[in-house]
Design a protein around this motif. Structure first.
Motif, PDB file in Angstrom:
ATOM      1  N   HIS A   1     -15.291  25.049   6.719  1.00 38.30           N
ATOM      2  CA  HIS A   1     -14.540  23.801   6.851  1.00 38.30           C
ATOM      3  C   HIS A   1     -13.988  23.660   8.278  1.00 38.30           C
TER       4      HIS A   1
ATOM      5  N   GLY B   1     -17.417  22.044   9.355  1.00 37.61           N
ATOM      6  CA  GLY B   1     -17.128  20.785   8.680  1.00 37.61           C
ATOM      7  C   GLY B   1     -16.463  19.794   9.618  1.00 37.61           C
ATOM      8  N   THR B   2     -15.478  20.273  10.364  1.00 37.48           N
ATOM      9  CA  THR B   2     -14.773  19.377  11.269  1.00 37.48           C
ATOM     10  C   THR B   2     -15.707  18.845  12.353  1.00 37.48           C
TER      11      THR B   2
ATOM     12  N   SER C   1      -8.963  19.965   4.489  1.00 33.83           N
ATOM     13  CA  SER C   1      -8.843  21.408   4.213  1.00 33.83           C
ATOM     14  C   SER C   1      -8.217  22.153   5.372  1.00 33.83           C
TER      15      SER C   1
ATOM     16  N   ASN D   1      -9.437  20.199  -1.881  1.00 27.52           N
ATOM     17  CA  ASN D   1      -9.107  20.534  -0.500  1.00 27.52           C
ATOM     18  C   ASN D   1      -7.612  20.706  -0.254  1.00 27.52           C
TER      19      ASN D   1
ATOM     20  N   LYS E   1     -19.640  18.879   3.669  1.00 26.83           N
ATOM     21  CA  LYS E   1     -19.292  19.433   2.353  1.00 26.83           C
ATOM     22  C   LYS E   1     -18.628  18.377   1.481  1.00 26.83           C
TER      23      LYS E   1
ATOM     24  N   THR F   1     -16.435  15.720   8.766  1.00 23.47           N
ATOM     25  CA  THR F   1     -16.365  15.575   7.316  1.00 23.47           C
ATOM     26  C   THR F   1     -14.923  15.408   6.863  1.00 23.47           C
TER      27      THR F   1
ATOM     28  N   SER G   1     -13.551  15.995   3.851  1.00 26.42           N
ATOM     29  CA  SER G   1     -13.071  17.133   3.059  1.00 26.42           C
ATOM     30  C   SER G   1     -12.652  18.296   3.962  1.00 26.42           C
ATOM     31  N   SER G   2     -13.357  18.481   5.062  1.00 22.19           N
ATOM     32  CA  SER G   2     -13.075  19.610   5.950  1.00 22.19           C
ATOM     33  C   SER G   2     -11.822  19.387   6.779  1.00 22.19           C
TER      34      SER G   2
ATOM     35  N   GLY H   1     -14.572  26.235   0.953  1.00 21.42           N
ATOM     36  CA  GLY H   1     -14.894  26.699   2.299  1.00 21.42           C
ATOM     37  C   GLY H   1     -13.698  27.345   2.963  1.00 21.42           C
TER      38      GLY H   1
END
Lengths: 212, 172
Positions: free
Chosen positions: B137, B141-142, B152, A112, A105, B146, B148-149, B132
């Motif tokens: 996320h 995502g992790t 987050s 975030n 993403k 990623t 961003s994830s 997300g």
């Protein structure tokens, strides 16, 4: 020095900052992805399994989730970390073989950090998240159905209203796009997976060691 | 098949199961596991009932059109899957106020539902802001590593822990 030598061998001929991303290149997998109706059915089927697992893990219950946030019950962390470890290895393997594309993403600190903390405030009050609240509804929990769900939908409506005003501004603060950790520090994805598995496995081992 | 009617499984078994499930969602559906976007689409569908034209023009609903997609079906499936699991193990029950809430903030369903409404608002708003939730996320995502994830999910839990402690210390 060791890292540098390693990089020279493995990054030779590639752009230093941008590692190439592998996409699905297997015919039957591609054609499966393009079957719209079948995909809706698959989504429902996968959701049933996910919901079943969440309920069996106890994480459809407020008591368990709030226990995690009050640091007295580490069930949520154990579920998430073992899911990440398992998923990470398999999905990276499928990707290496051309059987799956990755979908990291995009994000920014504005998105975030701010969004994440706002979400956290809700997490601490509601005691469910968007996935587990669907499970809570299936479990018969009416605070989730009448309070939480309504709240989520209202929050979405308000955000959609606000979106044009923050889209080009707040949400773009310190934009890093969809970069992945191995791309960011420029190491092989498999080395990153190895290190992440070691780290996350270590956290789980520590939790057990501490009797949590 | 007796394990299907067990009340609870080891969190590790559940986590590994979710990890394996994500292999199949990537392989067979080209989709990471996720949930929060489905609620945004639902919000759009409901808002459309009241102001059809406006929703059609809104930038956010152009980005995430209010339609039934894979993730929407996935979230619907969660409800059924959780029900099946609860029903098989005899733990399905209608409940307004969770016991931990009741013993700290009282047994009133109205208080709990109002709190859930406020908490839900922040969850909906925050998940859209962050792009997300704990699934998209936090797990998918992790596991793709990623950036961003990871940021987050750290904020989800940092915010969650801080809020829960404040609420349980000062709210009771």
């Amino acid at each position: 020095m060791k890292t540098l030598a390693w990089k020279q061998v493995h990054m030779g001929g590639k752009e230093m900052s941008m590692q190439s991303r592998k996409q699905v290149n297997v015919g039957w997998v591609k054609s499966l992805h393009s079957r719209k109706g079948l995909q809706l059915g698959l989504g429902f089927f996968f959701g049933i399994i996910f919901g079943f697992l969440l309920q069996k893990g106890g994480v459809t219950r407020y008591n368990v989730i709030i226990g995690q946030l009050l640091l007295s019950d580490f069930t949520v962390m154990k579920v998430i970390l073992s899911a990440i470890i398992t998923g990470m290895i398999g999905v990276r393997f499928l990707n290496s073989l051309g059987f799956a594309s990755l979908h990291p993403k995009p994000g920014s600190l504005g998105m975030n950090l701010v969004g994440g903390l706002l979400f956290g405030v809700g997490f601490g009050i509601l005691g469910y998240c968007p996935g587990t609240i669907a499970g809570a509804v299936g479990n018969g929990f009416l605070d989730a159905l009448f309070g939480g769900l309504t709240g989520i939908l209202l929050g979405d409506v308000v955000f959609a209203e606000l979106y044009p005003r923050i889209e080009g501004d707040l949400l773009k603060k310190v934009d890093y796009g969809d970069v992945t950790l191995p791309e960011l520090v420029d190491i092989s994805p498999w080395l990153a997976v190895f290190l992440a598995v070691l780290f996350l496995g270590g956290v789980l081992w520590g939790l057990e060691k501490l009797g949590l | 098949m007796g394990f299907l009617s067990l009340e609870q499984w080891s969190p590790y078994a559940v986590g590994i199961g979710i990890g394996i499930l994500s292999w199949f969602t990537f392989l067979l559906s080209d989709k990471p596991i996720g949930a929060s976007t489905a609620y945004a689409r639902t919000a759009g569908m409901l808002e459309k009932l009241f102001r059809r034209q406006k929703v059609g023009e809104m930038a956010y609903f152009k980005k995430f059109p209010p339609v039934v997609d894979w993730e929407w079906m996935f979230v619907s499936g969660i409800v059924l899957g959780s029900f099946l699991s609860a029903w098989l193990s005899g733990t399905f029950r209608f409940e307004w106020v969770p016991s931990t809430w009741a013993s700290n903030f009282g047994p009133s369903p109205i208080t709990r539902v109002l709190a859930a409404l406020v908490g839900g608002f922040f969850i909906g708003f925050g998940s859209r802001w962050a792009g997300g939730c704990t699934s998209g996320h936090g797990i998918s995502g992790t596991l793709q590593l990623t950036l961003s994830s990871w940021i987050s999910v750290i904020c989800f839990f940092a915010g969650g822990v801080a809020t829960a402690f404040l609420l349980f210390i000062f709210g009771t």
